[in-house]
Every structure is written in C-alpha cells, then in structure tokens.
Scaffold this motif. Structure first.
Motif, mmCIF file in Angstrom:
data_model
loop_
_atom_site.group_PDB
_atom_site.id
_atom_site.type_symbol
_atom_site.label_atom_id
_atom_site.label_comp_id
_atom_site.label_asym_id
_atom_site.label_seq_id
_atom_site.Cartn_x
_atom_site.Cartn_y
_atom_site.Cartn_z
ATOM 1 N N GLU A 1 89.588 52.299 68.625
ATOM 2 C CA GLU A 1 88.975 53.614 68.809
ATOM 3 C C GLU A 1 88.035 53.615 70.015
ATOM 4 O O GLU A 1 88.045 54.548 70.820
ATOM 5 C CB GLU A 1 88.202 54.026 67.552
ATOM 6 C CG GLU A 1 89.088 54.432 66.403
ATOM 7 C CD GLU A 1 88.317 54.785 65.152
ATOM 8 O OE1 GLU A 1 88.878 55.542 64.341
ATOM 9 O OE2 GLU A 1 87.170 54.307 64.960
ATOM 10 N N GLU A 2 87.241 52.556 70.151
ATOM 11 C CA GLU A 2 86.315 52.460 71.270
ATOM 12 C C GLU A 2 87.054 52.294 72.596
ATOM 13 O O GLU A 2 86.692 52.922 73.590
ATOM 14 C CB GLU A 2 85.341 51.303 71.052
ATOM 15 C CG GLU A 2 84.355 51.564 69.931
ATOM 16 C CD GLU A 2 83.514 50.352 69.584
ATOM 17 O OE1 GLU A 2 83.746 49.249 70.129
ATOM 18 O OE2 GLU A 2 82.603 50.501 68.737
ATOM 19 N N VAL B 1 98.754 55.230 68.038
ATOM 20 C CA VAL B 1 97.877 55.414 69.198
ATOM 21 C C VAL B 1 98.626 56.140 70.313
ATOM 22 O O VAL B 1 98.081 57.068 70.930
ATOM 23 C CB VAL B 1 97.309 54.069 69.690
ATOM 24 C CG1 VAL B 1 96.574 54.225 71.011
ATOM 25 C CG2 VAL B 1 96.393 53.460 68.621
ATOM 26 N N ASN C 1 89.072 55.668 73.171
ATOM 27 C CA ASN C 1 88.319 56.892 72.911
ATOM 28 C C ASN C 1 89.115 57.849 72.014
ATOM 29 O O ASN C 1 89.323 59.022 72.329
ATOM 30 C CB ASN C 1 87.926 57.583 74.217
ATOM 31 C CG ASN C 1 86.844 58.611 74.002
ATOM 32 O OD1 ASN C 1 86.021 58.486 73.107
ATOM 33 N ND2 ASN C 1 86.858 59.652 74.816
ATOM 34 N N ILE C 2 89.563 57.311 70.892
ATOM 35 C CA ILE C 2 90.324 58.081 69.910
ATOM 36 C C ILE C 2 89.688 57.887 68.543
ATOM 37 O O ILE C 2 88.758 57.096 68.390
ATOM 38 C CB ILE C 2 91.811 57.636 69.847
ATOM 39 C CG1 ILE C 2 91.914 56.170 69.410
ATOM 40 C CG2 ILE C 2 92.503 57.886 71.164
ATOM 41 C CD1 ILE C 2 93.310 55.715 69.075
ATOM 42 N N GLN C 3 90.223 58.580 67.560
ATOM 43 C CA GLN C 3 89.778 58.399 66.183
ATOM 44 C C GLN C 3 90.998 58.380 65.270
ATOM 45 O O GLN C 3 91.846 59.264 65.348
ATOM 46 C CB GLN C 3 88.836 59.511 65.763
ATOM 47 C CG GLN C 3 88.281 59.287 64.389
ATOM 48 C CD GLN C 3 86.843 59.711 64.294
ATOM 49 O OE1 GLN C 3 86.310 60.377 65.163
ATOM 50 N NE2 GLN C 3 86.201 59.330 63.220
ATOM 51 N N PHE C 4 91.068 57.354 64.446
ATOM 52 C CA PHE C 4 92.161 57.264 63.479
ATOM 53 C C PHE C 4 91.909 58.260 62.359
ATOM 54 O O PHE C 4 90.796 58.357 61.848
ATOM 55 C CB PHE C 4 92.259 55.853 62.887
ATOM 56 C CG PHE C 4 92.818 54.839 63.831
ATOM 57 C CD1 PHE C 4 94.183 54.713 63.999
ATOM 58 C CD2 PHE C 4 91.988 54.013 64.566
ATOM 59 C CE1 PHE C 4 94.717 53.780 64.871
ATOM 60 C CE2 PHE C 4 92.500 53.074 65.439
ATOM 61 C CZ PHE C 4 93.873 52.961 65.599
ATOM 62 N N PHE D 1 90.585 48.579 64.049
ATOM 63 C CA PHE D 1 90.631 50.023 64.293
ATOM 64 C C PHE D 1 89.412 50.481 65.096
ATOM 65 O O PHE D 1 89.527 51.311 65.992
ATOM 66 C CB PHE D 1 90.722 50.807 62.986
ATOM 67 C CG PHE D 1 92.027 50.623 62.265
ATOM 68 C CD1 PHE D 1 93.200 50.363 62.943
ATOM 69 C CD2 PHE D 1 92.078 50.712 60.887
ATOM 70 C CE1 PHE D 1 94.401 50.206 62.281
ATOM 71 C CE2 PHE D 1 93.276 50.561 60.208
ATOM 72 C CZ PHE D 1 94.441 50.303 60.905
ATOM 73 N N ILE D 2 88.254 49.948 64.773
ATOM 74 C CA ILE D 2 87.033 50.304 65.507
ATOM 75 C C ILE D 2 87.155 49.897 66.974
ATOM 76 O O ILE D 2 86.832 50.669 67.876
ATOM 77 C CB ILE D 2 85.795 49.672 64.842
ATOM 78 C CG1 ILE D 2 85.544 50.328 63.482
ATOM 79 C CG2 ILE D 2 84.565 49.789 65.758
ATOM 80 C CD1 ILE D 2 84.540 49.599 62.617
#
Length: 78
Positions: free
Chosen positions: A45-46, A72, A49-52, A41-42
C-alpha cells in the motif's frame, strides 16, 4: 509488478531467504503467516499508494503471490 512485489517480500519482509519465489508461490510455502501477510499488504500500500479493500483481504481465494499482483494491477488500471 510481479518483480516489485517479490522484491518487497524478499527485502522488506525478509521472507523466503534461500527460497525461489514466483507468482505461483503460495504464502505458506515461503513462510508468510497471517501477520506477515498483513505486513506485506502495508508495504505494498505504501509503495504503490493504494489501499486494499476488505473484500480482497477477506477473500478465501487469496493464497498466491499472483493473487496480489492481479489485484494491485487492477487497482492501478482504474
């Protein structure tokens, strides 16, 4: 999206070496445990450029690569 997430799993996570990974692959089938999943997930996200959201991370329906792909894609559409 699916191809990129599978690439992250294979290259960044070094998971599933020698295993065919598809959107229907279950995490346990390719050797991703809960810590590996959080690390994945990290990376995602990187990369995007998103956040779960917590709702997704705590979902009991989270078991396949496709679940991540759909989430996503939904975030990126909105």
């Amino acid at each position: 999206m699916e191809t990129e997430i599978i690439r992250i799993i294979k290259e960044e996570m070094e998971v599933g070496v020698g295993v065919v990974i598809s959107s229907e692959s279950k995490f346990y089938e390719i050797g991703l445990d809960s810590i590996g999943l959080m690390t994945l997930f990290i990376h995602i996200e990187e990369k995007f450029n998103i956040q779960f959201g917590e709702d997704f991370l705590l979902s009991s329906n989270l078991s396949r690569i496709q679940d991540i792909v759909e989430y996503v894609e939904n975030i990126l559409r909105n």
